[in-house]
Design a protein around this motif. Structure first.
Motif, PDB file in Angstrom:
ATOM      1  N   LYS A   6       0.837  -1.193   0.000  1.00  4.94           N
ATOM      2  CA  LYS A   6       0.000   0.000   0.000  1.00  4.94           C
ATOM      3  C   LYS A   6       0.878   1.252   0.000  1.00  4.94           C
ATOM      4  O   LYS A   6       1.978   1.266   0.550  1.00  4.94           O
ATOM      5  CB  LYS A   6      -0.908   0.007   1.232  1.00  4.94           C
ATOM      6  N   HIS A   7       0.364   2.323  -0.603  1.00  2.00           N
ATOM      7  CA  HIS A   7       1.113   3.572  -0.663  1.00  2.00           C
ATOM      8  C   HIS A   7       1.174   4.236   0.709  1.00  2.00           C
ATOM      9  O   HIS A   7       0.164   4.307   1.421  1.00  2.00           O
ATOM     10  CB  HIS A   7       0.462   4.532  -1.668  1.00  2.00           C
ATOM     11  N   LYS A   8       2.348   4.719   1.056  1.00  3.52           N
ATOM     12  CA  LYS A   8       2.504   5.480   2.290  1.00  3.52           C
ATOM     13  C   LYS A   8       2.279   6.966   2.057  1.00  3.52           C
ATOM     14  O   LYS A   8       2.183   7.731   3.014  1.00  3.52           O
ATOM     15  CB  LYS A   8       3.909   5.253   2.861  1.00  3.52           C
ATOM     16  N   LEU A   9       2.229   7.383   0.810  1.00  2.00           N
ATOM     17  CA  LEU A   9       1.975   8.777   0.456  1.00  2.00           C
ATOM     18  C   LEU A   9       0.677   8.853  -0.340  1.00  2.00           C
ATOM     19  O   LEU A   9       0.453   8.044  -1.239  1.00  2.00           O
ATOM     20  CB  LEU A   9       3.118   9.348  -0.398  1.00  2.00           C
ATOM     21  N   VAL A  10      -0.145   9.839  -0.037  1.00  2.00           N
ATOM     22  CA  VAL A  10      -1.340  10.062  -0.848  1.00  2.00           C
ATOM     23  C   VAL A  10      -0.910  10.584  -2.211  1.00  2.00           C
ATOM     24  O   VAL A  10       0.238  11.024  -2.401  1.00  2.00           O
ATOM     25  CB  VAL A  10      -2.294  11.058  -0.159  1.00  2.00           C
ATOM     26  N   PHE A  35       9.358  14.263   3.395  1.00  2.00           N
ATOM     27  CA  PHE A  35       8.045  13.653   3.584  1.00  2.00           C
ATOM     28  C   PHE A  35       8.007  12.639   4.726  1.00  2.00           C
ATOM     29  O   PHE A  35       6.953  12.103   5.037  1.00  2.00           O
ATOM     30  CB  PHE A  35       7.605  12.967   2.289  1.00  2.00           C
ATOM     31  N   GLY A  36       9.163  12.358   5.308  1.00  2.00           N
ATOM     32  CA  GLY A  36       9.193  11.437   6.437  1.00  2.00           C
ATOM     33  C   GLY A  36       8.935   9.997   6.054  1.00  2.00           C
ATOM     34  O   GLY A  36       8.284   9.254   6.812  1.00  2.00           O
ATOM     35  N   VAL A  37       9.450   9.580   4.901  1.00  3.63           N
ATOM     36  CA  VAL A  37       9.268   8.203   4.441  1.00  3.63           C
ATOM     37  C   VAL A  37      10.618   7.642   4.028  1.00  3.63           C
ATOM     38  O   VAL A  37      11.647   8.334   4.079  1.00  3.63           O
ATOM     39  CB  VAL A  37       8.272   8.132   3.254  1.00  3.63           C
TER      40      VAL A  37
END
Length: 259
Positions: A6-10, A35-37
């Protein structure tokens, strides 16, 4: 659809990360911290969004886009506008030692490793099309042949295309629809002929300079000033940036027409 992690960013954040990467050349590590990822999340996001942007084409009117060279020729013919073409080179990393195609990226003009794209603008310098990237050792006229420009002009509507000396000979092959500067005259020509040829050359350069302005807007984006990533992504990068640039150009033109 729906498979994989699943995507961690929209989507908005993935789009923003891609735009910042293209415009300012921010590395994936910097964007990951922003973005903190994880870095791989940014790499995946850019790899997904960049092709989507490149497929949208260049905007010429609200809701109207040009995605292929054939559509550009038809648009110029239908609107009665003059097109301008030129090749631009973008420096890339040198292929690894031992690769058989290592030398084909060396530009004969700049003696640097680069890829080349053919840029098409209208008479006002608005971007209409950027071709897929090719190794810079390919000549401009060969590049035009590879994308079928001669066939499109010979079989399509009546269009005037301005080009530089790199495309000399294309006019005869395309039924005179490509206009290039006259050939350099042989020794012993009268002075009046040289003066006339020089005036024609300057007049042609004055009309053709708009494509240089369009290319300059492309090169203002850090990703095209010098590309440090994979060469395989250059086509998507060039066409995505061209599409992004074409939209504000169309918006500005519409505002001027309303005034």
């Amino acid at each position: 659809m729906g498979a994989g992690a699943k995507h961690k960013l929209v989507f908005v954040d993935r789009l923003l990360a891609t735009l910042v990467h293209l415009r300012h050349g921010a590395t994936h590590d910097v964007l990951a911290c922003w973005f903190g990822v994880d870095r791989s999340t940014i790499t995946r996001a850019i790899g997904e969004v960049r092709p989507l942007r490149s497929e949208r084409g260049c905007t010429i009117a609200p809701g109207v886009r040009l995605r292929s060279l054939a559509e550009v020729v038809n648009y110029l013919g239908a609107s009665g506008q003059t097109g301008i073409i030129d090749g631009t080179e973008i420096r890339v990393r040198r292929p690894a030692a031992g690769r058989k195609d290592r030398e084909k990226f060396i530009s004969g003009k700049n003696k640097q490793n680069a890829v080349k794209s053919m840029v098409v603008t209208d008479a006002d310098g608005r971007l209409l099309f950027c071709s897929p990237a090719q190794p810079a050792s390919c000549a401009d006229i060969t590049h035009a042949h590879q994308f079928g420009l001669v066939e499109l002009l010979a079989d399509g509507p009546v269009v005037e295309i301005l080009a530089d000396v790199g495309y000399q000979g294309l006019g005869a092959q395309a039924g005179g629809r490509v206009v290039t500067p006259s050939h350099r005259n042989k020794k012993g020509a009268p002075d009046w002929y040289e003066e006339m040829r020089e005036r024609q050359r300057k007049a042609h350069s004055y009309r053709r300079i708009r494509v240089e302005h369009g290319i300059a807007h492309l090169k203002n984006w850090r990703a095209l000033a010098r590309h440090h990533g994979r060469r395989e992504h250059m086509t998507d990068t060039i066409q995505a940036i061209a599409g992004l640039l074409s939209h504000p150009q169309t918006t500005s033109l519409s505002a001027d027409e309303r005034m």
